[in-house]
Design a protein around this motif. Structure first.
Motif, mmCIF file in Angstrom:
data_model
loop_
_atom_site.group_PDB
_atom_site.id
_atom_site.type_symbol
_atom_site.label_atom_id
_atom_site.label_comp_id
_atom_site.label_asym_id
_atom_site.label_seq_id
_atom_site.Cartn_x
_atom_site.Cartn_y
_atom_site.Cartn_z
ATOM 1 N N ASN A 1 0.832 -1.214 0.000
ATOM 2 C CA ASN A 1 0.000 0.000 0.000
ATOM 3 C C ASN A 1 0.866 1.263 0.000
ATOM 4 O OD1 ASN A 1 -2.363 -1.481 0.014
ATOM 5 N ND2 ASN A 1 -2.617 -1.383 2.245
ATOM 6 N N TYR A 2 1.977 1.200 0.743
ATOM 7 C CA TYR A 2 2.876 2.358 0.786
ATOM 8 C C TYR A 2 3.489 2.614 -0.594
ATOM 9 C CZ TYR A 2 6.906 5.279 1.811
ATOM 10 O OH TYR A 2 7.830 6.300 1.787
ATOM 11 N N LEU A 3 3.942 1.543 -1.237
ATOM 12 C CA LEU A 3 4.555 1.699 -2.569
ATOM 13 C C LEU A 3 3.517 2.162 -3.583
ATOM 14 C CD1 LEU A 3 6.889 -1.445 -2.720
ATOM 15 C CD2 LEU A 3 7.501 0.918 -2.204
ATOM 16 N N PHE A 4 2.300 1.650 -3.467
ATOM 17 C CA PHE A 4 1.240 2.049 -4.398
ATOM 18 C C PHE A 4 0.951 3.544 -4.274
ATOM 19 C CE2 PHE A 4 -3.238 2.539 -5.663
ATOM 20 C CZ PHE A 4 -3.193 1.974 -6.936
ATOM 21 N N ALA A 5 0.995 4.039 -3.017
ATOM 22 C CA ALA A 5 0.783 5.473 -2.784
ATOM 23 C C ALA A 5 1.898 6.301 -3.414
ATOM 24 C CB ALA A 5 0.703 5.751 -1.284
ATOM 25 N N LYS A 6 3.057 5.671 -3.621
ATOM 26 C CA LYS A 6 4.184 6.349 -4.265
ATOM 27 C C LYS A 6 4.164 6.165 -5.785
ATOM 28 C CE LYS A 6 6.331 7.876 -0.583
ATOM 29 N NZ LYS A 6 6.603 9.324 -0.380
ATOM 30 N N GLY A 7 3.125 5.503 -6.282
ATOM 31 C CA GLY A 7 2.997 5.297 -7.719
ATOM 32 C C GLY A 7 3.687 4.046 -8.225
ATOM 33 N N LEU B 1 17.956 2.765 0.402
ATOM 34 C CA LEU B 1 16.854 3.350 -0.357
ATOM 35 C C LEU B 1 16.916 4.872 -0.282
ATOM 36 C CD1 LEU B 1 13.954 1.026 0.870
ATOM 37 C CD2 LEU B 1 15.360 0.784 -1.197
ATOM 38 N N LEU B 2 16.494 5.512 -1.340
ATOM 39 C CA LEU B 2 16.425 6.975 -1.326
ATOM 40 C C LEU B 2 15.436 7.452 -0.271
ATOM 41 C CD1 LEU B 2 16.451 7.761 -5.166
ATOM 42 C CD2 LEU B 2 18.286 8.189 -3.517
ATOM 43 N N GLU B 3 14.419 6.636 -0.040
ATOM 44 C CA GLU B 3 13.399 6.966 0.945
ATOM 45 C C GLU B 3 13.009 5.691 1.696
ATOM 46 O OE1 GLU B 3 8.966 9.077 1.145
ATOM 47 O OE2 GLU B 3 10.017 8.822 -0.761
ATOM 48 N N SER B 4 13.245 5.688 2.986
ATOM 49 C CA SER B 4 12.940 4.491 3.781
ATOM 50 C C SER B 4 11.436 4.318 3.944
ATOM 51 C CB SER B 4 13.583 4.594 5.167
ATOM 52 O OG SER B 4 14.984 4.633 5.064
ATOM 53 N N ILE B 5 11.020 3.078 4.026
ATOM 54 C CA ILE B 5 9.615 2.783 4.313
ATOM 55 C C ILE B 5 9.350 3.154 5.771
ATOM 56 C CG2 ILE B 5 7.897 0.931 4.494
ATOM 57 C CD1 ILE B 5 9.543 -0.550 2.330
ATOM 58 N N PRO B 6 8.277 3.874 6.072
ATOM 59 C CA PRO B 6 7.982 4.229 7.470
ATOM 60 C C PRO B 6 7.871 2.983 8.356
ATOM 61 C CG PRO B 6 6.569 5.440 5.966
ATOM 62 C CD PRO B 6 7.276 4.408 5.137
ATOM 63 N N LYS B 7 8.322 3.114 9.583
ATOM 64 C CA LYS B 7 8.234 1.990 10.506
ATOM 65 C C LYS B 7 6.771 1.644 10.781
ATOM 66 C CE LYS B 7 12.604 2.486 12.991
ATOM 67 N NZ LYS B 7 13.243 2.580 14.334
ATOM 68 N N ARG B 8 6.541 0.398 11.111
ATOM 69 C CA ARG B 8 5.214 -0.049 11.520
ATOM 70 C C ARG B 8 5.339 -0.737 12.874
ATOM 71 N NH1 ARG B 8 5.142 -5.525 10.405
ATOM 72 N NH2 ARG B 8 6.764 -6.187 8.934
#
Length: 304
Positions: free
Chosen positions: A208-214, A261-268
């Motif tokens: 879902n996070y990646l999808f929000a990034k396109g 990564l250029l942008e880390s995935i937010p922690k969960r």
């Protein structure tokens, strides 16, 4: 007025003593009160239970029959009270936990060990499943408490965050040259990807996070366990999305390499859940207290 159960208790003591006066002493009652109680019981049952003699009382045939059942019933009540006392003091009982293999192994295990040390007679029963399955275990009563990947959207559940985790991408020796680069998500999508299966909550979170990034992913491999994801990456079958905290052994031993990564995935979060509307068992309450006690958690984490 003496209740029916109390009448049977008095009846049992009178029958054992064959005397109203001796029964009265044992029961801390007056003899007239005992006599009156037995008259009341005989009246309610419509039958004579005792033969009264100058030397005391003896049971009639009907009284003897009733005494056998009364003794058995009162014995079961005593046994039930004793068993309830054992549950209350955690000398017996059961704790049913819903949890996935990975969270059980890398997060929950030291807490299970601590609880078992404190309450060795409590039987632990584990139910394995995904986050949605664990929530269903709890709502159906199969599990007292569950541990799973957050977020969880369910108003019937009490949710407690236990720890934060970081999703990262890793690779084996074949793709190690990528370790020195800073990669975008678009860069990653060009390589064979290894993910957990779709029903996994951690997979949904990253997807879902990646999808929000396109970025829409199409993994080459979708696997049922975190350990398999690690092994597939180690075997150079692609780039894997894993939980950093659960992959430390592979990273520290140089079996896998974390990609930048250029942008880390937010922690969960990983958390605990149980039903709001149903009181926890004594064993479950104690286990929840251990998890929620910050000092206890620090002590366990230092030990591990």
């Amino acid at each position: 007025m003496i209740g029916k159960l109390d009448l049977y208790r008095v009846f049992s003591v009178v029958a054992k003593n064959s005397s109203f006066s001796r029964a009265a002493k044992d029961l801390y009652m007056t003899q007239p009160a005992v006599s009156q109680a037995m008259k009341q019981l005989e009246k309610e049952l419509g039958t004579r239970l005792f033969n009264r003699t100058p030397k005391g009382v003896t049971l009639t045939t009907e009284g003897s029959l009733l005494y056998e059942y009364t003794n058995s019933a009162l014995g079961l009540l005593v046994a039930g009270e004793e068993k309830l006392f054992e549950f209350k003091n955690l000398t017996t009982g059961q704790l049913k936990i819903g949890v996935g293999d990975t969270i059980s192994r890398f997060f929950l295990m030291p807490y299970l060990e601590a609880f078992h040390t404190m309450y060795p007679n409590i039987k632990l029963q584990m139910f394995n499943g995904t986050t949605s399955e664990i929530c269903n275990f709890i709502k159906s009563g199969e599990a007292d408490v569950g541990f799973c990947n957050f977020p969880v959207e369910d108003l019937t559940l009490q949710l407690t965050v236990c720890t934060e985790v970081q999703d990262i991408f890793v690779c084996g020796e074949k793709y190690r040259t990528l370790e020195t680069k800073s990669l975008s998500y678009e860069d990653l999508s060009k390589f064979p990807l290894i993910f957990l299966e779709k029903k996994s909550n951690s997979r949904k979170y990253v997807e879902n996070y990646l999808f929000a990034k396109g970025i829409q992913i199409a993994p080459e491999f979708e696997l049922g366990s975190h350990d398999l994801v690690l092994e597939f990456a180690r075997s150079n079958l692609g780039i894997a999305c894993v939980t950093k905290e659960f992959s430390k052994d592979y990273l520290q031993r140089g079996l896998l390499y974390e990609l930048t990564l250029l942008e880390s995935i937010p922690k969960r979060s990983i958390g605990m859940c149980y039903l709001k509307s149903v009181p926890l068992s004594r064993a479950a309450t104690k286990f929840v207290e251990i998890i929620e006690n910050k000092d206890e958690r620090k002590r366990i984490n230092r030990r591990t």
